[in-house]
Write a protein that holds these residues in place. Structure first.
Motif, PDB file in Angstrom:
ATOM      1  N   THR A 132       1.087  -1.253   0.347  1.00  0.00           N
ATOM      2  CA  THR A 132       0.152  -0.212  -0.020  1.00  0.00           C
ATOM      3  C   THR A 132       1.316   1.071  -0.172  1.00  0.00           C
ATOM      4  O   THR A 132       1.706   1.288  -0.091  1.00  0.00           O
ATOM      5  N   GLU A 133       0.046   2.550  -0.350  1.00  0.00           N
ATOM      6  CA  GLU A 133       1.100   3.556  -0.388  1.00  0.00           C
ATOM      7  C   GLU A 133       1.926   3.339   1.082  1.00  0.00           C
ATOM      8  O   GLU A 133       2.705   4.254   1.179  1.00  0.00           O
ATOM      9  N   ASP A 134       0.781   2.959   2.226  1.00  0.00           N
ATOM     10  CA  ASP A 134       0.991   4.052   3.543  1.00  0.00           C
ATOM     11  C   ASP A 134       2.168   3.133   3.209  1.00  0.00           C
ATOM     12  O   ASP A 134       3.725   3.323   4.441  1.00  0.00           O
ATOM     13  N   GLU A 135       2.399   1.805   3.472  1.00  0.00           N
ATOM     14  CA  GLU A 135       3.996   0.491   3.822  1.00  0.00           C
ATOM     15  C   GLU A 135       5.021   1.225   3.158  1.00  0.00           C
ATOM     16  O   GLU A 135       5.848   1.397   3.176  1.00  0.00           O
ATOM     17  N   LYS A 139       6.360   4.773   2.201  1.00  0.00           N
ATOM     18  CA  LYS A 139       5.828   5.968   2.662  1.00  0.00           C
ATOM     19  C   LYS A 139       6.549   5.329   3.668  1.00  0.00           C
ATOM     20  O   LYS A 139       7.645   6.464   4.108  1.00  0.00           O
ATOM     21  N   SER A 140       6.252   4.156   4.720  1.00  0.00           N
ATOM     22  CA  SER A 140       6.828   3.574   5.823  1.00  0.00           C
ATOM     23  C   SER A 140       8.049   3.223   5.419  1.00  0.00           C
ATOM     24  O   SER A 140       9.278   3.763   6.139  1.00  0.00           O
ATOM     25  N   THR A 152      10.591   5.951   4.128  1.00  0.00           N
ATOM     26  CA  THR A 152      11.188   7.098   5.986  1.00  0.00           C
ATOM     27  C   THR A 152      12.388   6.116   6.725  1.00  0.00           C
ATOM     28  O   THR A 152      13.187   7.012   6.850  1.00  0.00           O
TER      29      THR A 152
END
Length: 372
Positions: free
Chosen positions: A16-19, A21-22, A25
């Motif tokens: 996913t996009e959140d994964e 992004k994490s 980072t």
């Protein structure tokens, strides 16, 4: 060698996009810009891709800027974990990348995944009328001469066919009965008939039908051997001259056909030039400056790294390195022309490296002083 590992959420689905992004980072925070190799892994531990870079952090972050259809984005969609190792130098990263690709054979890597089945050799057989054949492996049990290795068996086979036609060498079965024109025969019950279309169209000297003398055929075999050893460009020059003559006579269709034949032989020549450069030129000690003083010395013989040692920092280290160099570089090899199939990619890798950075060869000139 330092290692960093970052996990993505597990699951049989695209990241996913959140994964992503994490993970981005974490790479920004913990990866550093120094030479190294990295691996993209699937949920089940499969290594999807192996890469290397002079600046690991910058390279990893570039994956997150890829367009959706780019290869980098496709890899990230399947990856659940990224690992990276730091190496002393870009050269060390290059060697490590090759070893990892050979070990794990990642499905997203295309280059350097060849094995022995992808390479072939040109064999010059023994016997009264030697013939050229394309074979998968080099052997010595039959006493034939082997040239190579080459990749792309079908293209090599086409080039050998052109060479046979140019020189008039036979391509019939090895056990075909040979009869030269200067060879006496006690009994001849019936007139000989060619029975071979290549002889009839003058593409073979016809050693099986007394079409040539033994010395004539041997001379052509000598031309083939000289070409494959890189000592004679006669076949290429002959094709080029004939092509230019056809162009001058406005025979463009035949000139185009000869151009294609010429291209096949030139590509074959380019391959054995690369191998000869590596095998005959690349034997020395290669000192490579490393990150934060982690300098290394590579003992290279015939285009392959035979040993790696930290750069000497005292007289005792120098003596130990000199002894190792004498052991690795000194003894004559039993078969200097042979290159084991599993070492071909490393030979090509080093050949490419020193062709890209010819100035690096100058730093190997200290071999005599070190080993003296």
């Amino acid at each position: 060698m330092a290692r960093r590992r970052k996990l993505l959420a597990s699951g049989n689905r695209p990241s996913t996009e959140d994964e992503l992004k994490s993970l981005r980072t974490l790479v920004r925070a913990e990866a550093v810009d120094r030479p190294g190799v990295y691996r993209m892994l699937a949920e089940d531990g499969e290594v999807l891709y192996v890469g290397k870079s002079k600046r690991v952090r910058t390279r990893l972050l570039s994956y997150f800027r890829c367009d959706a259809e780019d290869k980098g984005a496709r890899i990230l969609r399947e990856a659940r974990r990224i690992e990276w190792d730091y190496t002393p130098s870009e050269f060390a990263a290059l060697l490590t990348e090759l070893k990892h690709i050979k070990r794990w054979r990642p499905r997203f890597n295309v280059a350097m995944k060849r094995d022995a089945r992808n390479f072939c050799f040109i064999k010059l057989t023994r016997g009264p009328a030697p013939r050229l054949a394309v074979v998968r492996g080099a052997g010595s049990e039959d006493g034939g001469s082997y040239y190579g290795p080459f990749w792309g068996a079908s293209r090599v086979d086409e080039a050998v066919r052109e060479l046979n036609d140019l020189l008039g060498l036979r391509d019939c079965a090895q056990d075909t009965r040979i009869h030269f024109s200067d060879q006496p025969e006690l009994f001849q019950l019936a007139p000989r008939t060619p029975g071979c279309i290549r002889y009839e169209v003058r593409k073979c000297l016809g050693p099986c039908v007394a079409g040539c003398a033994a010395h004539e055929y041997a001379e052509r075999v000598g031309h083939a051997r000289a070409f494959l050893e890189g000592a004679d460009d006669g076949p290429i020059e002959r094709l080029r001259a004939e092509m230019l003559a056809c162009s001058e006579r406005l025979e463009f269709e035949r000139a185009g056909m000869l151009r294609d034949k010429l291209g096949r032989l030139e590509r074959l020549k380019d391959q054995f030039i690369r191998f000869r450069f590596a095998v005959e030129t690349l034997s020395f000690l290669y000192t490579v400056p490393g990150h934060e003083g982690d300098d290394r010395v590579y003992l290279v013989r015939r285009g392959r790294v035979r040993a790696e040692e930290p750069a000497p920092r005292c007289e005792a280290d120098q003596l130990r390195l000199a002894e190792m160099a004498a052991a690795v570089l000194g003894p004559a090899e039993r078969d200097p022309a042979a290159v084991p199939s599993h070492e071909i990619d490393e030979l090509l890798l080093l050949s490419s490296w020193f062709r890209r950075f010819p100035a690096e060869l100058e730093r190997t000139a200290g071999l005599a002083a070190i080993t003296a």
